[in-house]
Design a protein around this motif. Structure first.
Motif, short mmCIF file in Angstrom:
data_model
loop_
_atom_site.label_atom_id
_atom_site.label_comp_id
_atom_site.label_asym_id
_atom_site.label_seq_id
_atom_site.Cartn_x
_atom_site.Cartn_y
_atom_site.Cartn_z
N ARG A 693 0.87 -1.17 0.00
CA ARG A 693 0.00 0.00 0.00
C ARG A 693 0.92 1.23 0.00
O ARG A 693 2.13 1.12 0.13
N TYR A 699 0.83 -5.74 1.00
CA TYR A 699 -0.62 -5.84 0.83
C TYR A 699 -0.99 -7.19 0.22
O TYR A 699 -1.99 -7.79 0.57
N ASP A 700 -0.15 -7.67 -0.68
CA ASP A 700 -0.43 -8.95 -1.33
C ASP A 700 0.83 -9.42 -2.02
O ASP A 700 1.79 -8.67 -2.17
N GLY A 720 -7.12 -12.48 -1.15
CA GLY A 720 -6.80 -11.10 -1.49
C GLY A 720 -7.34 -10.60 -2.83
O GLY A 720 -7.29 -9.41 -3.10
N ARG A 723 -9.77 -7.44 -3.02
CA ARG A 723 -9.22 -6.15 -2.60
C ARG A 723 -8.08 -5.71 -3.51
O ARG A 723 -7.88 -4.52 -3.73
N ASN A 726 -9.73 -4.29 -6.53
CA ASN A 726 -10.31 -2.99 -6.18
C ASN A 726 -9.24 -1.91 -6.15
O ASN A 726 -9.42 -0.80 -6.67
N MET A 727 -8.08 -2.24 -5.55
CA MET A 727 -7.01 -1.25 -5.48
C MET A 727 -6.47 -0.93 -6.88
O MET A 727 -6.20 0.22 -7.21
N ASP A 730 -8.90 1.24 -8.64
CA ASP A 730 -8.88 2.58 -8.07
C ASP A 730 -7.78 3.42 -8.72
O ASP A 730 -8.03 4.52 -9.21
N HIS B 19 -19.82 0.75 -2.57
CA HIS B 19 -18.89 0.78 -1.45
C HIS B 19 -18.36 2.20 -1.31
O HIS B 19 -17.99 2.81 -2.31
N ALA B 21 -15.55 4.91 -0.47
CA ALA B 21 -14.11 4.83 -0.73
C ALA B 21 -13.37 6.05 -0.20
O ALA B 21 -12.33 6.43 -0.71
#
Lengths: 987, 108
Positions: A693, A699-700, A720, A723, A726-727, A730, B19, B21
């Motif tokens: 992160r 994080y993974d 994982g 998420r 998702n990251m 993002d 969700h 954020a």
């Protein structure tokens, strides 16, 4: 009804021909179809229905609705279908219903716990706070077992709930809550304008309080006829949903209202397909609240004896169920509506002993009618005492101004302290109330949502006004011709006339939690000046009825002692649910198998057929180990590990998260998301990647394969994947929207079969087409696309065991058939299936970390010993700045190391704390803890991974793991226990 | 349960599909590797967490999957508007803010 002098012929809407049989405390009783449990008990002359919460005082039926605080019972059909704290005034009787009174032993008539009543001066306001303090030992011996047992109401059922519950999402333009005159009018006007309407009412019949108005006419029709006609019309419209036995119990943001529909609790033999209850989640454009008003008791000494009840309740029982609560009835009131009850009872042939009204000025029409009916009237009087233990026997009264006391023999006392508008849902919608001084009540003032209150919940008492208000709210003003409308004038809150009453008598404010007027006064005197504090200190309004009758009284008494105006003191907050809602309704389908989805791999069924024991990993079921006959887990795991290292093992790795990153900027994106450099990774090659992160913590992780210049096959940890995706999304959507990269989750598209061990190549070779498996052609950390068993596959040469390893990615539908083909060929050579436990042991033998087990969100790549995976020349990646934070580069960080116990047979506990000096005083300084610990059969000793302060510079040091009975000595080692040179993997 | 307008789907959908954020309009510094500790602290750790008007991020996770921004009043929970990721922070007018204020206390 046979032998019941409490049924009044010609009164009520029930048919004497339809009888049902039920039991109360073991006695078999008869009722009429349509009775509530309360009306059925009253018809049988039963008033005593329970013992009170704290003092075990005899209590009876007080109300005819959902506000009932006293007559709460245990209702059952069978052992599993048992529900405590059901309000007898709400529960409809059916053939075979079993009702049991609560909080009494050995019997309702003779209850040992009633000794609490004579000791009541030892249980004042704040009793719990004053008593449950010391000594510590009293908690185990007295407070928990004795006092907690003595207080309370129902007992929870011991068996699982066998019923089903339904859930319904609904949308409408107008939701109308409450079906009295105002609610029916609003629903009708809205429906006729073509809007989609839902009308709900908590009672078994629509009509609200109109059902008891025998005199009132609307447009020339009797009230009940007008209700029937309106309902007939509503039923004929296709844009209307009518829900009875349905309570609107929660009002949430953006006009979301939850309804609880009781579908089958009133049926003798519900069809097995019927749900017991249905939860409605309604989103409405407009909400019209026509929730009515609730009558209050009057607070006077010993106002809680059985057969003292609300005047409106007596009237409902008479006019709806044809039942009288007594034969010599006293009436104590501050409000006109109780006079109507007296008149109805008198006209039905019941003796009204007297109407005792606290008011001096009383409407002339009421006085006239009372005189015509020859009812004794006592104006400006108050009740000073009552007698009667299991049922009220007498009432004593005196003029408010003082003077001669009179005593009347009675068998029932009905009372009315006026009406409290039901503003619960309005307040839940976050609307603000104002105090109506003239009428002693809070009414809606400022709205927070698209909602409107009509009728008596809005303080609009006149029926004709309520109808105008309701129709206007629904879009078109209507005026109806009303005659003989009920009057709700008059009110009394608090106990202004009984301030100095005998302190040994009890004037109850909150019946269900046994809170007296004197408790509220004491609470204020002891410093509880906020109403929220008074509430919690005395527990007034905190029982399952949530103070529907008591809150205004409690507030008024507190205000009086504080010498403040009521609005200055303020109301406590109204919260959902309006009335109790079963857990079943709220849990709904989310129970058993549907509580949480279970994910199974394509190979799951093979593992199950071959004796695997499974473990839960997130939502996945994963094969944990494959015991042979007579093997325990330890033996099975040892065999799986040994055989995999000696010959080969086959492992279902399908749960690995998988993401495909594609596009011209894919490599740029990989450089951003992972700490590693990716530019030089050739097509056909794999690399172990670390993802952080921004704060620099791991994080993974996972192996990533480059399939083409612009295409990466990313694997993530099993838990994982969501998420990580998702990251990635993002960053891609919000920080670098111009980059041409597309991400697709492929976790469930690929089944993954890992074959590891010296014979892995030999075992898979016959099935593979178009790929050269020889080590020179396909070395460790490479990927090839080709076919296996004729099926397109992505074949990776990677290893999580330290042996030669292949991971075969095939479309999930072919997972099991490819697995079976490989197993059939490999099994004669010694191939074994292994589970997650053996996988864990073998990876730990090699020091491969598991993110989330050996890291906990505060571990950097350097801490974990994988700092080599950070691209030193990179100018950007997620975490690049975080990793430079002072604390992350400081001395003394906890770093991942290996541990070997001095006694090789000792397997440490995961999570055990580590110290460097076992002789220091307690509490010891802990310098780390064990993250992974196993028995290694191959090494013949235990192995562990741990994070330890400055661990990387402690190799060879001796540390200690103190446990409850023993302290273990350990040596700090490298994390790689097996094949440290890494030769086996390249074979 | 909130009703949220997805600016990509152009529909009001229930909160279940989304969700949260976190705070919106916090850009990742372009020279992130070179910023000071104080700048990193401000970027990564410090959040406004305002009572009142907030600008926040949502993802239509169980829908179109897009991240977007919203202007909402954190007391009344009412949305002023939602807008696509990357669009400038909207100017909120007095009227817009007034339309989402929680009701003033009625009594007193």
């Amino acid at each position: 009804m046979m032998g019941s002098s409490n049924r009044i012929p010609g009164k009520g809407n029930l048919s004497p021909a339809k009888t049902v049989s039920f039991t109360f405390d073991g006695r078999t009783l008869t009722a009429l179809e349509g009775d509530t449990l309360a009306s059925a008990l009253l018809a049988n002359g039963i008033h005593l229905t329970g013992r009170s919460f704290k003092y075990h005082r005899p209590r009876g039926i007080l109300t005819s609705g959902p506000e009932e605080p006293n007559a709460v019972m245990d209702i059952s059909r069978d052992k599993a279908r048992t529900q405590p704290n059901v309000r007898a005034s709400v529960q409809e009787v059916f053939d075979g219903l079993n009702a049991k009174s609560q909080n009494r032993w050995p019997s309702l008539e003779f209850d040992i716990g009633s000794i609490n009543n004579s000791m009541s001066r030892f249980f004042p306001a704040g009793f719990y706070y004053k008593t449950f303090k010391w000594p510590q030992s009293a908690w185990d011996k007295i407070y928990e077992p004795v006092i907690q047992k003595a207080a309370g109401l129902g007992v929870a059922p011991e068996e699982a709930d066998p019923d089903s519950y339904a859930n319904q999402f609904a949308h409408c333009q107008v939701l109308v809550v409450g079906s009295g005159a105002a609610g029916l009018t609003a629903a009708m006007v809205a429906a006729k304008s073509g809007k989609r309407v839902i009308l709900c009412d908590e009672r078994p019949e629509f009509g609200g309080s109109l059902l008891s108005e025998t005199q009132t006419t609307i447009d020339g029709l009797k009230a009940t006829e007008w209700i029937a006609q309106t309902l007939e019309e509503l039923h004929s419209l296709s844009n209307v949903i009518l829900l009875k036995r349905t309570t609107a119990f929660g009002y949430y943001a953006h006009n979301m209202i939850t309804l609880n529909e009781r579908v089958s609790d009133h049926l003798a033999a519900p069809h097995p397909d019927l749900p017991r209850e249905r939860l409605w989640q309604v989103r409405a454009d407009q909400v019209i609240l026509a929730t009515g008003a609730i009558e209050r008791q009057i607070v006077f000494p010993d106002n809680d004896r059985p057969a003292i009840m609300l005047a409106s309740a007596a009237r409902d029982y008479l006019n709806q169920h044809g039942v009288t609560p007594g034969h010599n009835i006293g009436v104590y009131t501050a409000c006109d509506s109780a006079w109507s009850a007296a008149f109805d009872l008198k006209e039905a042939g019941i003796e009204i002993v007297a109407i005792i009204d606290t008011r001096e000025d009383i409407d002339a029409e009421l006085l006239g009618r009372a005189n015509d009916l020859e009812i004794k009237i006592l104006k400006a009087h108050k009740v000073t005492a009552t007698t009667g233990y299991l049922r009220v026997k007498s009432v004593s009264v005196e003029p408010l101004s003082g003077g001669a006391r009179q005593k009347f023999e009675i068998d029932c006392l009905i009372m009315s302290g006026g009406w409290t508008p039901s503003v619960h849902l309005f307040s839940q919608s976050r609307g603000k109330l104002k105090f109506d001084e003239a009428n002693g009540r809070f009414i809606p003032d400022v709205y927070a949502q698209n909602c409107i209150c009509v009728g008596s919940c809005n303080g609009t008492d006149e029926l004709s006004d309520a109808i105008i208000e309701a129709s206007t709210a629904a879009g078109e003003k209507h005026q109806l011709d009303i005659e003989y409308a009920p009057s709700m004038d008059g009110h009394l809150i608090g106990s202004p006339h009984n301030i100095d009453s005998n302190r040994h008598s009890a004037s109850f404010v909150d019946f269900q939690n046994d809170v007296k007027a004197s408790d509220i006064r004491l609470a204020v005197q002891e410093g509880m000046h906020s109403i929220e504090h008074v509430k919690r200190y005395t527990t007034t309004g905190m029982a399952s009825d949530q103070g529907k009758m008591s809150n205004m009284h409690g507030l008024s008494i507190a205000a009086q002692v504080l010498n403040k105006d009521i609005p200055e003191v303020g109301l406590t907050t109204f919260r959902a649910p309006y009335t109790p809602v079963s857990f079943g309704s709220i849990a709904n389908h989310s129970r058993g198998e549907l509580f949480d989805p279970t994910r199974r791999t394509a190979i799951h069924s093979w593992a199950a057929e071959n004796g695997a024991v499974f473990e839960d990993v997130g939502n996945w079921k994963r094969a944990w180990y494959f015991p042979k006959a007579g093997e325990d887990m330890h033996a099975a795991v040892n065999r799986e590990c040994r055989t995999t290292r000696d010959i080969a093992g086959i492992f279902d790795a399908s749960t690995l998260g998988k993401i495909e990153a594609v596009g011209p900027d894919a490599v740029k994106f990989m450089n951003l998301m992972y700490t590693n450099p990716w530019d030089k990774l050739g097509v056909g090659r794999c690399r172990y990647g670390i993802m952080c992160r921004e704060d620099g913590y791991i994080y993974d992780d996972g192996v990533i394969a480059r399939l083409a210049e612009d295409r990466f096959h990313i694997t993530t940890t099993t838990g994982g994947a969501p998420r990580v995706l998702n990251m990635m999304e993002d960053y891609l959507q919000t920080e670098f929207p111009d980059w041409k990269v597309w991400l697709t989750s492929t976790s469930e598209q690929w089944a993954v079969i890992a074959v590891n061990g010296p014979k892995a190549r030999q075992i898979i070779e016959p099935f593979v087409e178009d790929i050269d498996l020889e080590p020179e052609a396909m070395p460790h950390m490479s990927v090839r696309e080709g076919k296996i068993c004729g099926i397109p596959c992505r074949l990776m040469r990677v290893s999580f065991t330290g042996e030669v390893g292949f991971e075969i990615n095939i479309p999930a539908d072919y997972g099991r058939s490819v697995w079976e083909a490989i197993y059939a060929h490999g099994h004669p050579m010694g191939l074994v299936p292994y589970g997650t436990e053996a996988m864990h042991v073998m990876r730990a033998e090699k020091g491969y970390i598991i993110v989330g087990q050996d890291t906990d969100g505060t571990v950097t790549p350097q801490d974990a010993g994988v700092g080599w995976a950070i691209g030193r020349k990179k100018t950007d990646f997620v975490g690049i700045r975080g990793l430079k934070r002072p604390d992350l580069i400081a001395e003394g960080r906890r770093q991942l190391v290996g541990l070997k116990t001095k006694n090789p047979k000792t397997v440490l506990e995961e999570g055990a704390q580590i110290v460097d000096d076992p002789n220091q005083s307690v509490p010891m300084k802990m310098i780390g803890f064990v993250t992974s610990s196993y028995w290694s059969e191959v090494l013949g000793q235990s192995i562990a991974l741990a994070v330890v302060e400055n661990g990387h510079s402690r190799l060879g040091e001796t540390l200690y793991v103190p446990m409850e009975n023993e302290t273990f000595e350990v040596e700090v080692t490298s994390t790689v226990f097996y094949d440290p040179a890494g030769e086996r993997i390249n074979g | 349960m909130l009703l949220i307008h997805c600016p990509y789907c152009k529909e009001d959908r229930p909160e279940l599909e989304f969700h949260g954020a976190g705070e919106a309009h916090i850009a990742r510094p372009e020279n992130i590797a070179d910023i000071s500790d104080a700048e990193f602290e401000k970027f990564f750790f410090i959040r406004e967490n305002q009572k009142g008007l907030v600008f926040e991020r949502w993802r239509h996770l169980n829908g179109c999957g897009r991240f977007f921004n919203a202007a909402r009043h954190s007391v009344s929970d009412k949305f002023i508007c939602t807008y696509k990721a990357g669009e400038a922070k909207p100017e909120i007018t007095e009227e817009q803010l007034a339309s989402v204020l929680p009701p003033a206390r009625g009594d007193k």
